[in-house]
Design a protein around this motif. Structure first.
Motif, PDB file in Angstrom:
ATOM      1  N   TYR A  17       9.751   8.980   0.950  1.00 30.85           N
ATOM      2  CA  TYR A  17       8.391   8.843   1.716  1.00 30.85           C
ATOM      3  C   TYR A  17       7.154   8.140   1.235  1.00 30.85           C
ATOM      4  O   TYR A  17       6.661   7.573   1.993  1.00 30.85           O
ATOM      5  N   VAL A  18       7.031   8.557  -0.019  1.00 28.50           N
ATOM      6  CA  VAL A  18       5.796   7.889  -0.636  1.00 28.50           C
ATOM      7  C   VAL A  18       6.179   6.230  -0.570  1.00 28.50           C
ATOM      8  O   VAL A  18       5.260   5.443  -0.157  1.00 28.50           O
ATOM      9  N   ASN A  19       7.286   5.721  -0.866  1.00 26.05           N
ATOM     10  CA  ASN A  19       7.626   4.181  -0.902  1.00 26.05           C
ATOM     11  C   ASN A  19       7.278   3.702   0.398  1.00 26.05           C
ATOM     12  O   ASN A  19       7.222   2.633   0.470  1.00 26.05           O
ATOM     13  N   ARG A  20       7.771   4.629   1.398  1.00 24.39           N
ATOM     14  CA  ARG A  20       7.508   4.096   2.732  1.00 24.39           C
ATOM     15  C   ARG A  20       6.344   3.611   3.294  1.00 24.39           C
ATOM     16  O   ARG A  20       5.884   2.967   3.974  1.00 24.39           O
ATOM     17  N   ILE A  21       5.390   4.724   2.863  1.00 23.73           N
ATOM     18  CA  ILE A  21       4.047   4.709   3.279  1.00 23.73           C
ATOM     19  C   ILE A  21       2.914   3.713   2.673  1.00 23.73           C
ATOM     20  O   ILE A  21       1.847   3.342   3.036  1.00 23.73           O
ATOM     21  N   TYR A  22       3.383   3.299   1.542  1.00 23.16           N
ATOM     22  CA  TYR A  22       2.593   2.170   0.792  1.00 23.16           C
ATOM     23  C   TYR A  22       2.067   1.070   1.783  1.00 23.16           C
ATOM     24  O   TYR A  22       2.783   0.610   2.397  1.00 23.16           O
ATOM     25  N   ARG A  23       0.690   0.832   1.637  1.00 21.03           N
ATOM     26  CA  ARG A  23       0.088  -0.258   2.282  1.00 21.03           C
ATOM     27  C   ARG A  23       0.641  -1.528   1.524  1.00 21.03           C
ATOM     28  O   ARG A  23       0.808  -1.525   0.267  1.00 21.03           O
ATOM     29  N   LYS A  24       0.797  -2.636   1.982  1.00 22.31           N
ATOM     30  CA  LYS A  24       1.274  -3.941   1.392  1.00 22.31           C
ATOM     31  C   LYS A  24       0.266  -4.944   1.642  1.00 22.31           C
ATOM     32  O   LYS A  24      -0.478  -5.183   2.933  1.00 22.31           O
ATOM     33  N   ASP A  25       0.214  -6.006   0.673  1.00 20.09           N
ATOM     34  CA  ASP A  25      -0.696  -7.007   0.858  1.00 20.09           C
ATOM     35  C   ASP A  25       0.074  -8.234   1.539  1.00 20.09           C
ATOM     36  O   ASP A  25       1.270  -8.159   1.905  1.00 20.09           O
ATOM     37  N   ALA A  26      -0.582  -9.507   1.604  1.00 18.04           N
ATOM     38  CA  ALA A  26      -0.156 -10.615   2.278  1.00 18.04           C
ATOM     39  C   ALA A  26       1.371 -11.088   1.775  1.00 18.04           C
ATOM     40  O   ALA A  26       2.051 -11.583   2.245  1.00 18.04           O
ATOM     41  N   ALA A  27       1.309 -10.570   0.235  1.00 16.77           N
ATOM     42  CA  ALA A  27       2.428 -11.153  -0.701  1.00 16.77           C
ATOM     43  C   ALA A  27       3.737 -10.004  -0.481  1.00 16.77           C
ATOM     44  O   ALA A  27       4.730 -10.043  -0.865  1.00 16.77           O
ATOM     45  N   GLY A  28       3.441  -9.117   0.461  1.00 18.52           N
ATOM     46  CA  GLY A  28       4.411  -7.731   0.769  1.00 18.52           C
ATOM     47  C   GLY A  28       4.394  -6.922  -0.565  1.00 18.52           C
ATOM     48  O   GLY A  28       5.338  -6.036  -0.731  1.00 18.52           O
ATOM     49  N   SER A  29       3.480  -6.663  -1.609  1.00 18.35           N
ATOM     50  CA  SER A  29       3.483  -5.955  -2.796  1.00 18.35           C
ATOM     51  C   SER A  29       2.323  -5.030  -2.387  1.00 18.35           C
ATOM     52  O   SER A  29       1.419  -5.012  -1.578  1.00 18.35           O
ATOM     53  N   THR A  70       6.122  -4.860   7.169  1.00 16.11           N
ATOM     54  CA  THR A  70       6.596  -5.138   8.522  1.00 16.11           C
ATOM     55  C   THR A  70       7.688  -3.897   8.825  1.00 16.11           C
ATOM     56  O   THR A  70       7.977  -3.936  10.140  1.00 16.11           O
ATOM     57  N   ASP A  71       7.642  -2.923   8.317  1.00 16.33           N
ATOM     58  CA  ASP A  71       8.823  -1.864   8.327  1.00 16.33           C
ATOM     59  C   ASP A  71       7.950  -0.581   8.761  1.00 16.33           C
ATOM     60  O   ASP A  71       8.652   0.555   8.667  1.00 16.33           O
ATOM     61  N   HIS A  72       6.593  -0.486   9.225  1.00 19.30           N
ATOM     62  CA  HIS A  72       6.064   0.495   9.526  1.00 19.30           C
ATOM     63  C   HIS A  72       6.072   0.742  10.971  1.00 19.30           C
ATOM     64  O   HIS A  72       5.800  -0.071  11.809  1.00 19.30           O
ATOM     65  N   PRO A  73       6.516   2.141  11.294  1.00 22.98           N
ATOM     66  CA  PRO A  73       6.615   2.377  12.926  1.00 22.98           C
ATOM     67  C   PRO A  73       5.511   2.151  13.629  1.00 22.98           C
ATOM     68  O   PRO A  73       5.746   1.481  14.798  1.00 22.98           O
ATOM     69  N   ALA A  74       4.254   2.207  13.432  1.00 23.06           N
ATOM     70  CA  ALA A  74       3.008   1.915  14.206  1.00 23.06           C
ATOM     71  C   ALA A  74       2.594   0.388  14.387  1.00 23.06           C
ATOM     72  O   ALA A  74       2.040   0.052  15.179  1.00 23.06           O
ATOM     73  N   HIS A  75       3.350  -0.438  13.472  1.00 19.53           N
ATOM     74  CA  HIS A  75       3.139  -1.935  13.538  1.00 19.53           C
ATOM     75  C   HIS A  75       4.263  -2.629  12.942  1.00 19.53           C
ATOM     76  O   HIS A  75       4.540  -3.434  11.876  1.00 19.53           O
ATOM     77  N   PRO A  76       5.347  -2.263  13.908  1.00 18.18           N
ATOM     78  CA  PRO A  76       6.762  -2.886  13.666  1.00 18.18           C
ATOM     79  C   PRO A  76       6.684  -4.439  13.642  1.00 18.18           C
ATOM     80  O   PRO A  76       6.525  -5.177  14.657  1.00 18.18           O
TER      81      PRO A  76
END
Length: 628
Positions: A339-351, A405-411
């Motif tokens: 769950y926590v890994n899924r909800i992390y915000r990512k930067d433009a490099a995907g980190s 790119t894998d968050h349901p609110a902004h897929p």
């Protein structure tokens, strides 16, 4: 010379776009746009040198032409590297609308809109929306700041006010999702402040808008012009409307803001609250009662987070007090859960993006799109017995992009700051849980309709620092929001005091007399840390230690004595509009405010008796008085 006008002002510039100025037709003040403040930034190529702030260096916009359309519209073109920047000035009925046209902009990462103004042939004073508000007369050493929204030292409202002896000018950033405030003093002594519109998802991809209003030359006129604007735009929600929707908000007025520490302590918290009640506080906002976060398996100064039992909470509520959790959901420890890994915000490099750290523990930013549902679940479950909600930095520092790119609110696409802001508003409404008051670190008028208390104020230290605190937020929002102290800055708590980086002002706690005087002047509640345990940085790496307060400590008793009359004053005037403000002394130390019912407050922030104020009885050092 090209010129356009409305009933209030005339705008004019040369045909090559230079020497742009706005003349106040009623007062005669000529406001000249400072050419050195017209700047842009491009995204730095890999390996390029950054400026002193760590950002790419700013470059000056060069005017290349101007054209008028009828008597009410003027477009000025500037050269920015390899592309043109166009600003269109439209003369509306009571203001000038300035539009940065996004069409054709690809390389620009930030553009001033429109820039900083100064009065021709007159001295300049600037009103800044930093902390509770600052008056700056240009003193201090040279510096160049780029400030974000809210934060500690950021801007609380998207405005800048300029004042001369004859007139005032208010600039409002109407487009405020991708925005910075630049405040600068150059080596030649020139100083200014202006907003910069910054890239959204990498570019200036949509038009940006600002407004210019000519006003009378005083802080009240600037504040009330902005207030009238937000009322007209339907963005002002007063206490009367808020209380009609959530009647429990009535208990905010006359309350003691009562921080009891992040850490669990060896105390009977209910009995400690009984002591507060006997002292005379019949209302109090107690926080935090528990930690609302993704993983409470943390240590702060070696201690676990505070966790009051349901029985203790019930006992405290029976005293007439309100309790809030510490809703710390903007970031999460990496607990290796899916769950926590899924909800992390990512930067433009995907980190993922690191943020807070305590000892060897590290937190990472989370995407706001998951937070509303998390909060609703929390309030329906573990925190159903709370009566208000306090968020950590949600209103202060959370608004940002997410490139996951894998968050349901902004897929499959990044989330912009504009979208992110709407999710923050949904979260704050979830915090209301139908009836609760909501507070957050940071006073931020972007969320004035959704939450009720915002924090972080400067100390009124006028003899030492170039920025002079003034009650700007109260002049605009006193009958809509409460501007409280940061929880670390209680009347009795001197820890975490600091100067801003360029020695322009000071903020902190542990100065009960002047903090009480500031609260009385602003019509805000007092703030005391009467008992409990807290942690602090040692100054070495990320190492921390714990410290404690007890109700019987002399500094606590003194703070409570200073706080009680402030709470009593707030109960009477807390819902009213502030209608007046004036500096009664040239050094800024003696100030006066007034509220809609006629209550007048005089505060003396200096360390000496002031008997030199015309028409006023002497005012004791570090004190306040009220009259009705």
């Amino acid at each position: 010379m090209l010129s356009v006008r409305n009933a209030a002002a005339m705008l004019h510039c040369e045909e090559d776009g230079s020497l742009l100025a706005l003349t106040d037709l009623a007062r005669g003040t000529r406001w000249e746009l400072d050419g050195d403040s017209l700047v842009y930034e491009t995204a730095a190529p890999a390996g390029a040198a950054a400026g002193a702030s760590g950002q790419p260096p700013l470059q000056r916009l060069t005017p290349v032409g101007a054209s008028a359309s009828g008597e009410s519209s003027l477009t000025v073109a500037y050269r920015a590297g390899e592309e043109d920047v166009r600003l269109r000035f439209d003369m509306r009925e009571r203001f000038v609308e300035v539009r940065l046209l996004a069409e054709g902009l690809k390389a620009a990462a930030a553009v001033s809109l429109p820039g900083s103004f100064a009065p021709a042939g007159e001295s300049l004073e600037i009103v800044l929306p930093i902390m509770q508000g600052m008056l700056w007369k240009g003193k201090g050493e040279p510096f160049d700041w780029r400030l974000g929204e809210s934060r500690h030292g950021g801007y609380s409202m998207p405005i800048v006010g300029y004042m001369s002896s004859t007139g005032g000018l208010l600039v409002t950033a109407e487009t405020q999702d991708d925005l910075e405030l630049r405040v600068v003093k150059r080596g030649n002594g020139k100083f200014g402040a202006a907003y910069m519109q910054t890239a959204s998802l990498g570019t200036i991809r949509y038009d940006r808008v600002a407004r210019l209003y000519v006003t009378a030359p005083d802080i009240v006129a600037i504040a009330k012009t902005y207030r009238s604007k937000i009322v007209e735009q339907g963005r002002f929600k007063g206490w009367e409307e808020k209380i009609a929707e959530r009647p429990g908000l009535e208990r905010l007025f006359g309350s003691l803001m009562c921080f009891i520490g992040y850490c669990q302590d060896d105390l009977d918290y209910a009995k400690e609250c009984e002591k507060l009640r006997r002292f005379g506080f019949d209302r109090a906002l107690i926080y935090p009662a528990r930690f609302n976060t993704y993983n409470n398996d943390i240590r702060m100064g070696g201690l676990p987070p505070i966790h009051l039992s349901r029985e203790t909470v019930a006992q405290i509520k029976r005293l007439g007090y309100d309790l809030a959790p510490w809703s710390w959901i903007n970031e999460a420890l990496d607990d290796k859960s899916a769950y926590v890994n899924r909800i992390y915000r990512k930067d433009a490099a995907g980190s993922r993006i690191p943020h807070w750290g305590i000892d060897d523990q590290r937190w990472y930013w989370c995407c706001t799109t998951f937070m509303e549902q998390f909060q609703r679940n929390a309030n329906a479950g573990e925190f159903a017995d709370m009566t208000w909600d306090h968020f950590d930095v949600i209103a202060c520092a959370a608004n940002n992009e997410c490139h996951a790119t894998d968050h349901p609110a902004h897929p499959g696409r990044p989330l912009s700051r504009t979208e992110d802001r709407e999710w923050i508003k949904k979260l704050l409404v979830a915090g209301q849980n139908g009836s609760r008051a909501v507070s957050s670190e940071g006073f931020n008028d972007a969320y004035a309709a959704e939450y009720d208390l915002g924090s972080v104020k400067a100390l009124p230290m006028f003899n030492r620092w170039p920025f002079w605190p003034v009650p700007l937020t109260s002049l605009v929002y006193h009958d809509s929001m409460i501007h409280s102290w940061w929880e670390m800055h209680s009347y009795n708590n001197p820890y975490f005091g600091r100067l801003n980086g360029s020695n322009m002002y000071e903020y902190g706690g542990g100065r009960p007399r002047i903090q009480a005087s500031m609260d009385a002047l602003m019509g805000t509640p007092p703030d005391v840390f009467p008992f409990g345990a807290q942690y602090m940085w040692t100054g070495k790496g990320s190492e921390t230690f714990a410290y404690r307060y007890r109700f019987e400590d002399p500094e606590v008793q003194f703070a409570l004595r200073e706080a009680l009359p402030v709470a009593q004053l707030h109960r009477r005037i807390g819902k009213q509009e502030m209608v007046h403000f004036k500096m009664l002394s040239e050094d800024g130390n003696v100030q006066e405010t007034a509220f809609a019912d006629g209550t007048r407050i005089i505060a003396n922030f200096s360390g000496s008796l002031r008997g030199d104020i015309p028409g006023q009885d002497p005012v004791h050092a570090e004190s306040w008085r009220s009259t009705l």
